[in-house]
Design a protein around this motif. Sequence first.
Motif, PDB file in Angstrom:
ATOM      1  N   LYS A 267       0.815  -1.220   0.000  1.00  0.00           N
ATOM      2  CA  LYS A 267       0.000   0.000   0.000  1.00  0.00           C
ATOM      3  C   LYS A 267       0.844   1.263   0.000  1.00  0.00           C
ATOM      4  O   LYS A 267       0.375   2.345  -0.357  1.00  0.00           O
ATOM      5  CB  LYS A 267      -0.935  -0.001   1.207  1.00  0.00           C
ATOM      6  CG  LYS A 267      -2.042  -1.051   1.118  1.00  0.00           C
ATOM      7  CD  LYS A 267      -2.971  -0.995   2.309  1.00  0.00           C
ATOM      8  CE  LYS A 267      -4.102  -2.009   2.171  1.00  0.00           C
ATOM      9  NZ  LYS A 267      -5.014  -1.996   3.334  1.00  0.00           N
ATOM     10  N   SER A 268       2.121   1.144   0.391  1.00  0.00           N
ATOM     11  CA  SER A 268       2.994   2.317   0.456  1.00  0.00           C
ATOM     12  C   SER A 268       3.676   2.616  -0.873  1.00  0.00           C
ATOM     13  O   SER A 268       4.296   3.665  -1.023  1.00  0.00           O
ATOM     14  CB  SER A 268       4.071   2.106   1.538  1.00  0.00           C
ATOM     15  OG  SER A 268       4.896   0.987   1.209  1.00  0.00           O
ATOM     16  N   SER A 271       1.399   5.249  -3.856  1.00  0.00           N
ATOM     17  CA  SER A 271       0.042   5.201  -3.314  1.00  0.00           C
ATOM     18  C   SER A 271      -0.963   6.003  -4.142  1.00  0.00           C
ATOM     19  O   SER A 271      -2.173   5.785  -4.030  1.00  0.00           O
ATOM     20  CB  SER A 271       0.036   5.694  -1.864  1.00  0.00           C
ATOM     21  OG  SER A 271       0.583   7.012  -1.775  1.00  0.00           O
ATOM     22  N   ARG A 278      -3.192  -4.602  -3.671  1.00  0.00           N
ATOM     23  CA  ARG A 278      -2.241  -4.079  -2.696  1.00  0.00           C
ATOM     24  C   ARG A 278      -2.420  -4.797  -1.366  1.00  0.00           C
ATOM     25  O   ARG A 278      -3.547  -5.103  -0.967  1.00  0.00           O
ATOM     26  CB  ARG A 278      -2.446  -2.577  -2.478  1.00  0.00           C
ATOM     27  CG  ARG A 278      -2.125  -1.705  -3.690  1.00  0.00           C
ATOM     28  CD  ARG A 278      -2.403  -0.236  -3.376  1.00  0.00           C
ATOM     29  NE  ARG A 278      -2.059   0.661  -4.458  1.00  0.00           N
ATOM     30  CZ  ARG A 278      -0.869   1.226  -4.633  1.00  0.00           C
ATOM     31  NH1 ARG A 278       0.093   0.971  -3.751  1.00  0.00           N
ATOM     32  NH2 ARG A 278      -0.649   2.037  -5.639  1.00  0.00           N
TER      33      ARG A 278
END
Length: 331
Positions: A267-268, A271, A278
């Motif tokens: 997710k990082s 983004s 993700r």
Amino acid sequence: MYDVYYTTGGGPWVNAGTDTWVNLWLELIAPKLEVKPVLLIHRNRPKGHEDFKFPIETHWHGDDLKKFEKIVKDCRRIHILHGHYTPIRVLEENKHKIYSNVIHNSLDHILLGTHGTDVPLNVHPFSDSEWEQSINEYATHSIWVGLYDIKYKNKNIPNFYEFKHNIPLSESNKVGFAARTEARKNPHYMERVNGYVFTDSEDFKIMWKQFQRLDLRNVKIYHYDSTFKDKFYNMDWGISHSAFSYEPFGYGIFEAVDRGKLPIIHKSWCSGLEYPYRASSKTEFHDIYSKLLETPFDEKKKWFNVIKSFMIKNFSDKDKWMNDLLNIYNI
């Protein structure tokens, strides 16, 4: 007169994205430098490639320590292409000469990326956060290659990737993991997954299979060897475990897409990109993996094309990368 370009690796011994970056630097930047470059590699020369010749004058720390240190002492400037994550005496003694420092990862982000997660191992070996800050204060120019913000003042020159394979998306639902075994790569997500692992097999077996007692009965493990890479990517797998915490750039993510694999990303990572696959935990990873087993191929192909187009549009400008670096080195 000459400038020193200091690194911990490069050449045919590609074990990480930092090695890839240094090799691109040697190919594209070194020939355009106005002041003579001397490459200093702070490690022992690996066995098996003794005949390999670098394109510029090169010296190994392990071959002649006194000569290595004298070259640093007598140079005009020091440019760090990739340094150690702990204090190095030869750099501290000549810190007034450090003109540029390339930041390939931030230790604070490595630790942040594993703190409070399900990663069972969150210690980054051979690291010193104070040294990371100090070396950036010594440098006239700090160059950050990553895709997220770090706390240190820097000039952000993101890496680039050239798509050379352009293989269509595989229809296989097996998962491939091609990365190092460090905690932020989340190797434990491969537990109870049907697929393949391509890494340092000894570290992986000790740290994750034995010490963490992961259930890897459906995973085939292959020891990393650059000569085996093509064979690995040509195996029957179509989903890439690319869910790496705070991945600075991610050559491996780009390469997976280039070779026709649909990545599950963290997710990082970028983004701002709309992308449904993700995961930031093993549970999320397994949930997405289970859904992908039931997802129509046309749907997967749609998102494969989305992420590939995003990569090409934003991270394929080789000329800009070269010019931004040369504007620092050739001042």
